[in-house]
Design a protein around this motif. Structure first.
Motif, mmCIF file in Angstrom:
data_model
loop_
_atom_site.group_PDB
_atom_site.id
_atom_site.type_symbol
_atom_site.label_atom_id
_atom_site.label_comp_id
_atom_site.label_asym_id
_atom_site.label_seq_id
_atom_site.Cartn_x
_atom_site.Cartn_y
_atom_site.Cartn_z
ATOM 1 N N PRO A 41 88.063 125.626 32.522
ATOM 2 C CA PRO A 41 89.175 124.729 32.185
ATOM 3 C C PRO A 41 89.344 124.598 30.686
ATOM 4 N N GLY A 42 90.562 124.802 30.210
ATOM 5 C CA GLY A 42 90.856 124.646 28.804
ATOM 6 C C GLY A 42 90.393 125.779 27.917
ATOM 7 N N LYS A 43 89.875 126.854 28.527
ATOM 8 C CA LYS A 43 89.373 127.982 27.726
ATOM 9 C C LYS A 43 90.081 129.264 28.119
ATOM 10 N N GLU A 44 89.947 130.257 27.273
ATOM 11 C CA GLU A 44 90.522 131.557 27.567
ATOM 12 C C GLU A 44 89.635 132.306 28.568
ATOM 13 N N ARG A 45 90.255 133.225 29.269
ATOM 14 C CA ARG A 45 89.496 134.049 30.196
ATOM 15 C C ARG A 45 88.539 134.940 29.400
ATOM 16 N N GLU A 46 87.314 135.104 29.921
ATOM 17 C CA GLU A 46 86.306 135.874 29.205
ATOM 18 C C GLU A 46 85.612 136.871 30.126
ATOM 19 N N PHE A 47 85.073 137.877 29.497
ATOM 20 C CA PHE A 47 84.341 138.919 30.205
ATOM 21 C C PHE A 47 83.031 138.382 30.755
ATOM 22 N N VAL A 48 82.663 138.832 31.963
ATOM 23 C CA VAL A 48 81.383 138.454 32.564
ATOM 24 C C VAL A 48 80.522 139.696 32.799
ATOM 25 N N ALA A 49 81.068 140.678 33.528
ATOM 26 C CA ALA A 49 80.289 141.869 33.868
ATOM 27 C C ALA A 49 81.226 142.990 34.270
ATOM 28 N N THR A 50 80.743 144.219 34.135
ATOM 29 C CA THR A 50 81.517 145.369 34.557
ATOM 30 C C THR A 50 80.596 146.445 35.094
ATOM 31 N N ILE A 51 81.128 147.284 35.976
ATOM 32 C CA ILE A 51 80.347 148.337 36.600
ATOM 33 C C ILE A 51 81.194 149.602 36.674
ATOM 34 N N SER A 52 80.564 150.732 36.420
ATOM 35 C CA SER A 52 81.270 152.003 36.488
ATOM 36 C C SER A 52 81.619 152.353 37.934
ATOM 37 N N TRP A 53 82.453 153.356 38.110
ATOM 38 C CA TRP A 53 82.908 153.701 39.454
ATOM 39 C C TRP A 53 81.747 154.120 40.347
ATOM 40 N N SER A 54 80.722 154.744 39.765
ATOM 41 C CA SER A 54 79.586 155.218 40.556
ATOM 42 C C SER A 54 78.525 154.144 40.745
ATOM 43 N N GLY A 55 78.616 153.090 39.930
ATOM 44 C CA GLY A 55 77.589 152.058 39.963
ATOM 45 C C GLY A 55 76.411 152.348 39.063
ATOM 46 N N SER A 56 76.456 153.466 38.353
ATOM 47 C CA SER A 56 75.312 153.869 37.538
ATOM 48 C C SER A 56 75.224 153.111 36.217
ATOM 49 N N ALA A 57 76.337 152.528 35.790
ATOM 50 C CA ALA A 57 76.346 151.800 34.525
ATOM 51 C C ALA A 57 76.862 150.386 34.737
ATOM 52 N N THR A 58 76.145 149.417 34.197
ATOM 53 C CA THR A 58 76.555 148.014 34.264
ATOM 54 C C THR A 58 76.392 147.372 32.891
ATOM 55 N N TYR A 59 77.268 146.427 32.607
ATOM 56 C CA TYR A 59 77.228 145.720 31.337
ATOM 57 C C TYR A 59 77.509 144.244 31.598
ATOM 58 N N TYR A 60 76.895 143.399 30.766
ATOM 59 C CA TYR A 60 77.014 141.964 30.982
ATOM 60 C C TYR A 60 77.295 141.227 29.686
ATOM 61 N N ALA A 61 77.964 140.100 29.815
ATOM 62 C CA ALA A 61 78.085 139.187 28.688
ATOM 63 C C ALA A 61 76.708 138.594 28.411
ATOM 64 N N ASP A 62 76.443 138.297 27.164
ATOM 65 C CA ASP A 62 75.135 137.743 26.793
ATOM 66 C C ASP A 62 74.858 136.441 27.538
ATOM 67 N N SER A 63 75.898 135.680 27.805
ATOM 68 C CA SER A 63 75.723 134.374 28.432
ATOM 69 C C SER A 63 75.224 134.455 29.868
ATOM 70 N N VAL A 64 75.372 135.610 30.509
ATOM 71 C CA VAL A 64 74.955 135.739 31.914
ATOM 72 C C VAL A 64 73.860 136.782 32.108
ATOM 73 N N LYS A 65 73.523 137.491 31.054
ATOM 74 C CA LYS A 65 72.523 138.554 31.161
ATOM 75 C C LYS A 65 71.200 137.996 31.670
ATOM 76 N N GLY A 66 70.635 138.659 32.653
ATOM 77 C CA GLY A 66 69.380 138.208 33.238
ATOM 78 C C GLY A 66 69.556 137.220 34.381
ATOM 79 N N ARG A 67 70.778 136.680 34.543
ATOM 80 C CA ARG A 67 71.028 135.720 35.627
ATOM 81 C C ARG A 67 72.014 136.272 36.654
ATOM 82 N N PHE A 68 72.972 137.073 36.197
ATOM 83 C CA PHE A 68 74.000 137.634 37.077
ATOM 84 C C PHE A 68 73.756 139.124 37.263
ATOM 85 N N ALA A 69 74.160 139.632 38.420
ATOM 86 C CA ALA A 69 74.055 141.063 38.695
ATOM 87 C C ALA A 69 75.319 141.536 39.400
#
Length: 123
Positions: A41-69
């Motif tokens: 609420p009241g904030k801009e949309r932000e990146f959380v996580a992304t995954i390649s088409w094969s699933g071999s590569a994943t990337y996370y925002a620092d704020s969720v790294k280690g907690r989200f998969a």
């Protein structure tokens, strides 16, 4: 017509876990990178996580790294966001998105978006 539908949101307590799903329909997204973004609420949309088409590569925002998969099951045309150790600051509407090219942090590079799922974390 390609569609993305998120599910699994809800109200949880701090420290709880929750899994979001994003089901694709219309045409396959198995050759698309997928991403999760969120807007509090009241904030801009932000990146959380992304995954390649094969699933071999994943990337996370620092704020969720280690907690989200992020993961995907191309046979089911579904991408998941497993969230653990949730915090009140994780409260937001979570959106999944798809793009034909490689995984990306940048929401403007995504072509398809879901309608969003509300996640509320109480303290």
């Amino acid at each position: 017509q390609r569609q993305l539908v998120e599910s699994g949101g809800g109200l949880v307590q701090a420290g709880d876990s929750l899994r979001l799903s994003c089901a694709a329909s219309g045409r396959t997204f198995s050759n698309h990178a997928m991403g999760w973004f969120r807007q509090a609420p009241g904030k801009e949309r932000e990146f959380v996580a992304t995954i390649s088409w094969s699933g071999s590569a994943t990337y996370y925002a620092d704020s969720v790294k280690g907690r989200f998969a992020i993961s995907r099951d191309n046979a089911k045309n579904t991408v998941y966001l497993q969230m653990a150790s949730l915090k009140p600051e994780d409260t937001a509407v979570y959106y999944c998105a798809a793009r034909r090219e490689r995984a990306s942090y940048y929401q403007y590079e995504y072509d398809y978006w879901g309608q969003g799922a509300q996640v509320t974390v109480s303290s």
